[in-house]
Write a protein that holds these residues in place. Structure first.
Motif, PDB file in Angstrom:
ATOM      1  N   ARG A 260      42.173   5.442 -38.734  1.00  0.00           N
ATOM      2  CA  ARG A 260      41.847   5.866 -37.328  1.00  0.00           C
ATOM      3  C   ARG A 260      40.255   5.241 -37.056  1.00  0.00           C
ATOM      4  N   LYS A 261      39.327   5.478 -38.009  1.00  0.00           N
ATOM      5  CA  LYS A 261      38.026   4.926 -38.082  1.00  0.00           C
ATOM      6  C   LYS A 261      37.988   3.469 -37.961  1.00  0.00           C
ATOM      7  N   LEU A 262      38.886   2.715 -38.714  1.00  0.00           N
ATOM      8  CA  LEU A 262      38.988   1.293 -38.527  1.00  0.00           C
ATOM      9  C   LEU A 262      39.358   0.989 -37.026  1.00  0.00           C
ATOM     10  N   TRP A 263      40.420   1.635 -36.598  1.00  0.00           N
ATOM     11  CA  TRP A 263      40.697   1.228 -35.101  1.00  0.00           C
ATOM     12  C   TRP A 263      39.588   1.537 -34.220  1.00  0.00           C
ATOM     13  N   LYS A 264      38.613   2.698 -34.336  1.00  0.00           N
ATOM     14  CA  LYS A 264      37.718   2.990 -33.582  1.00  0.00           C
ATOM     15  C   LYS A 264      36.649   1.963 -33.682  1.00  0.00           C
ATOM     16  N   GLU A 265      36.451   1.111 -34.927  1.00  0.00           N
ATOM     17  CA  GLU A 265      35.562   0.026 -35.092  1.00  0.00           C
ATOM     18  C   GLU A 265      36.037  -1.200 -34.235  1.00  0.00           C
ATOM     19  N   GLY A 266      37.334  -1.148 -34.025  1.00  0.00           N
ATOM     20  CA  GLY A 266      37.762  -2.369 -33.281  1.00  0.00           C
ATOM     21  C   GLY A 266      38.758  -3.206 -34.368  1.00  0.00           C
ATOM     22  N   ILE A 267      38.951  -2.618 -35.417  1.00  0.00           N
ATOM     23  CA  ILE A 267      39.807  -3.390 -36.388  1.00  0.00           C
ATOM     24  C   ILE A 267      41.243  -2.710 -36.225  1.00  0.00           C
ATOM     25  N   LEU A 268      41.906  -3.571 -35.657  1.00  0.00           N
ATOM     26  CA  LEU A 268      43.117  -3.049 -34.953  1.00  0.00           C
ATOM     27  C   LEU A 268      44.443  -3.714 -35.468  1.00  0.00           C
ATOM     28  N   THR A 269      44.229  -4.938 -36.307  1.00  0.00           N
ATOM     29  CA  THR A 269      45.133  -5.394 -37.044  1.00  0.00           C
ATOM     30  C   THR A 269      44.724  -6.068 -38.269  1.00  0.00           C
ATOM     31  N   TRP A 270      45.734  -6.553 -39.054  1.00  0.00           N
ATOM     32  CA  TRP A 270      45.438  -7.027 -40.493  1.00  0.00           C
ATOM     33  C   TRP A 270      44.614  -8.226 -40.173  1.00  0.00           C
ATOM     34  N   GLU A 271      45.003  -9.171 -39.186  1.00  0.00           N
ATOM     35  CA  GLU A 271      44.351 -10.343 -38.789  1.00  0.00           C
ATOM     36  C   GLU A 271      42.632  -9.953 -38.368  1.00  0.00           C
ATOM     37  N   ASP A 272      42.343  -8.986 -37.825  1.00  0.00           N
ATOM     38  CA  ASP A 272      41.275  -8.511 -37.579  1.00  0.00           C
ATOM     39  C   ASP A 272      40.278  -8.024 -38.784  1.00  0.00           C
ATOM     40  N   PHE A 273      41.057  -7.506 -39.741  1.00  0.00           N
ATOM     41  CA  PHE A 273      40.308  -6.923 -40.863  1.00  0.00           C
ATOM     42  C   PHE A 273      40.037  -8.467 -41.648  1.00  0.00           C
ATOM     43  N   PHE A 274      40.680  -9.249 -41.556  1.00  0.00           N
ATOM     44  CA  PHE A 274      40.296 -10.688 -42.411  1.00  0.00           C
ATOM     45  C   PHE A 274      39.082 -11.263 -41.781  1.00  0.00           C
ATOM     46  N   GLN A 275      38.898 -11.031 -40.321  1.00  0.00           N
ATOM     47  CA  GLN A 275      37.647 -11.813 -39.787  1.00  0.00           C
ATOM     48  C   GLN A 275      36.311 -11.154 -40.134  1.00  0.00           C
ATOM     49  N   TYR A 276      36.196  -9.829 -40.921  1.00  0.00           N
ATOM     50  CA  TYR A 276      34.923  -9.349 -40.828  1.00  0.00           C
ATOM     51  C   TYR A 276      34.691  -9.002 -42.386  1.00  0.00           C
ATOM     52  N   GLN A 277      33.243  -9.319 -42.668  1.00  0.00           N
ATOM     53  CA  GLN A 277      33.004  -8.931 -44.020  1.00  0.00           C
ATOM     54  C   GLN A 277      32.348  -7.583 -44.329  1.00  0.00           C
ATOM     55  N   LYS A 278      31.832  -6.786 -43.208  1.00  0.00           N
ATOM     56  CA  LYS A 278      31.116  -5.645 -43.447  1.00  0.00           C
ATOM     57  C   LYS A 278      32.028  -4.631 -42.390  1.00  0.00           C
ATOM     58  N   ILE A 279      32.754  -3.807 -43.023  1.00  0.00           N
ATOM     59  CA  ILE A 279      33.646  -2.691 -42.273  1.00  0.00           C
ATOM     60  C   ILE A 279      33.485  -1.380 -42.946  1.00  0.00           C
ATOM     61  N   LEU A 280      32.894  -0.402 -42.176  1.00  0.00           N
ATOM     62  CA  LEU A 280      32.684   0.714 -42.681  1.00  0.00           C
ATOM     63  C   LEU A 280      31.744   0.818 -43.872  1.00  0.00           C
TER      64      LEU A 280
END
Length: 268
Positions: free
Chosen positions: A18-38
């Motif tokens: 849920r924290k990932l969703w709140k950060e705007g990381i909603l899909t796997w593709e979103d996750f791939f785009q960023y190097q710094k998450i939480l």
């Protein structure tokens, strides 16, 4: 929904998802785009990326075994929408006895978006025919099947391979949603109507219909099959209702509706 799911990742539970969703990381593709998450460090992020690429490939190839292995059973509902066209609703009828006391399966009903199929003892129900039918599908939907239908089938047909299928058991979904009662009660709750000749019939009636068929009544078998068909078709409709309710329960709609809350650091 499965591509919004990060609980497949080691160390990611529902709260961190849920924290990932709140950060705007909603899909796997979103996750791939960023190097710094939480607080995910570089090495773990790399491992997560590699795993999610495998998950994406498995989804594209309809590799159900990958998700059975890596997704907790209680979360198999998340695959409903993505595997809908490869899903089958299963419900069995028996002669009313346990296997230890001479019980056996009388009818196996299979309903999918392409239609309904009944396998009947003494006609077309064998371990081979059941396996052949199940091999056409990638996703299983039942009501209490984890406890009753599947163990009963595996006892009667020991070589049956079914555990590789992700399994959306609506009985446990109902418990998670705080809904009590059997399939017929759920049908009433969600205003799902049966044909007049099937109204009021229950599992005990199904047993009596089989006994009547054994005495020569073809009409009884036809009614039993119609009863089973209604069970399996309604599993499909209730599965869709529960899927939407579970999505709402975990809160993903809130973030999909609002879009991203921040812009994480993109991979250069």
């Amino acid at each position: 929904m499965i591509k919004n799911s990060f609980i497949l990742l080691d160390g990611i539970g529902e709260k961190r998802e849920r924290k990932l969703w709140k950060e705007g990381i909603l899909t796997w593709e979103d996750f791939f785009q960023y190097q710094k998450i939480l607080d995910i460090d570089y090495e773990r992020k790399k491992l997560y990326d590699e795993f999610l690429y495998k998950a994406l490939e498995a989804l594209q190839n309809r590799d159900c075994c990958f998700f059975t292995k890596n997704l907790r059973k209680r979360e198999h509902w998340r695959l409903f929408e993505d595997l809908l066209n490869n899903a089958v609703c299963l419900d069995i009828e028996t002669n009313g006895y346990t296997v230890e006391k001479g019980g056996h399966v009388t009818v196996v009903g299979l309903y999918s978006p392409t239609g309904y199929q009944a396998l009947v003892k003494g006609e077309n129900l064998t371990g081979e025919s059941l396996q052949q039918a199940l091999d056409e599908y990638k996703y299983l939907i039942t009501f209490y099947g984890s406890i009753f239908d599947i163990p009963f089938l595996k006892t009667e047909f020991p070589n049956l391979k079914i555990d590789h299928l992700p399994h959306f058991d609506l009985f446990f979904a109902a418990k998670r949603l705080g809904i009590q009662g059997g399939l017929k009660k759920l049908e009433t709750l969600f205003l799902i109507e049966r044909e007049d000749e099937l109204k009021g019939l229950n599992g005990y009636d199904a047993i009596k219909l089989w006994q009547s068929y054994l005495k020569g009544s073809i009409d009884s078998l036809e009614l039993l099959i119609s009863y089973n068909r209604a069970d399996t078709e309604n599993l499909f409709y209730i599965g869709k209702i529960f899927y939407d309710m579970l999505r709402s329960q975990i809160g993903i709609e809130e973030f999909i509706g609002n879009g991203r809350n921040r812009t994480p650091q993109k991979i250069s």
